[in-house]
Design a protein around this motif. Sequence first.
Motif: not given
Length: 566
Positions: A26-40, A50-63
């Motif tokens: 999860y952290d690695q996925l977020r690092k690829k975009y977390e510093n981009l500008e809003e609406n990018d 990231y969403i697909s992984k959270a859905k599959k694992e039913k990790n609702y906080s991550k979702l």
Amino acid sequence: MIKKLLLLFCTIYFQFFIAQDSDTEYDQLRKKYENLEENDISALPYIRPYISKAKKEKNYSKLVQGYKDAVLFSSLDEEKLTYADSMVWAANHSKDKDLLIIAHIDKGVIYYYNYKKFQLALNEYLEAYQYSKNTKNEYLKYQNLYHIGVVKSYLGYYDEAAELFDKCLLYYREKSKSKIHPNLIYNNKKGYLNSLHQLIICYRHLGKYKEMDSAIETGLSEAGDNREYVQEKGYFLLSKGISEYHEKQYEKALTDLNRSLPSIRNSRDFARLSVNYFFIGKSYLAMNDAKKSVVYFRKIDSIFKKHQFILPELRENYEILINYSKKNKDQAQQLYYTGQLLKADSIMSKDFSYLSPKIHKDYDTKTLLEEKNKLQKINYLVTVIIILLIIWAIGLIMLFTKKQKKAKEIRQKYILLEEKFVKDQTIAEAPQIPIEEKRVNLHESKVEELLRKLKIFEDKKGFIQKGLTISKLASQLGTNSSYLSQVINEHKGGNFNKYLSQLRINYITNLLFEDKKYLKYNIETLAKECGIASRQNFSDLFYEINGIRPTDFIKKRMQEMEGNGD
């Protein structure tokens, strides 16, 4: 505004309050975009897995986090709202009250910031308020208080809104100077600056100009030249320009208002952009440059046409444009801006009629009831009487305000209709509505022939026939329905039903203006007089075309005739 602050906060919230476990993928996925500008939108290819992984694992906080990121980086308002809905869904499945607060606040922000739908935004904030009463997370409580304060300010309850913003300022100031994570300091500093901006708006409307100017200087000093606070600085420059306008320092006002424009444009905050244009226009008007001022007043109308939203303080914009059109003897523009003003009044009236009781009943009264329970052992009877008096007073004020607004609106619509009648003794045709249907290639002579026959049909008042259909009329004119439909669509401003309704309502309106005997007829008789079978259908069509109910029109017409001694 603290939109970006709200959308970014969840990351830090998860790190410090919810997600103590560190999931590397999860952290690695977020690092690829977390510093981009809003609406990018370049972030979305990383957010989706990231969403697909959270859905599959039913990790609702991550979702919830994934949907929150999607809201932040989507560029279209519709997509943001869709992801916000999904965020609420995921938060419900998580059964975490704090996540539900975050989700409902963020959805409210989309309604408020992107759509200016105050009714829907308030519903979300009040939903969040229910969950926030038992949360230990003070940050979320003050986020919610801030947004309820924004709605109160819009409604004109500036004293009450200012109290909420004062509370927010104290909290955010203390947190932004404490020893916490830098990202949390950033979020709290954003909350502080935006609460200060909202407090400045309250001060301005309350006439507290000294407090306002002091707060503006504080805001500019706190924002400084930090690129992280460019948007907030733009709001403080806007407030400074407005203050300078009121002090009649028009050159200075124009300088600061124009300095604030780029950041406000980039923020896509069309409501504050309208305020900016308004005071630029007012400054030019005060400097006797009407032509330049009108350019900015028309920009406000363009924003209103696009978003169907206008702040109450900008109502004067249309009064200025109407007077300018009168002065230049441009009756078409005068009529247009009068219609826009009526539309603006209608929209604001709907907001106020819904929001005013809602904010008191669903927020203030609940707060009062909570306080009442604490004081019940001391003086139960006094508390109950106070609450009843408050509700009674609010009800009286709302009833009086609603009646006054309705009477004023009816009068304005009648005057507008009368001016149109006096001008050319007929009601102007509605704008042509494009009709999507297959066109038949008619010879020009055939079109001219049908138009001549329609002119005779209109002159002989053939439209008052009961049960008239396009097939019957086509037969009477010696043609077929397809040819007749095409000619009406292309030359009469709409389809057959609209054309027929316009003729009938124009006909009966002229009779009501010209012959006072028709004012004594009941609605059923008037409907039959112009060929409409149903009383309700007649009333609805009359309102749709003339902007006023027939009963209200007749009442105003009779009052006018009595006043003239007719």
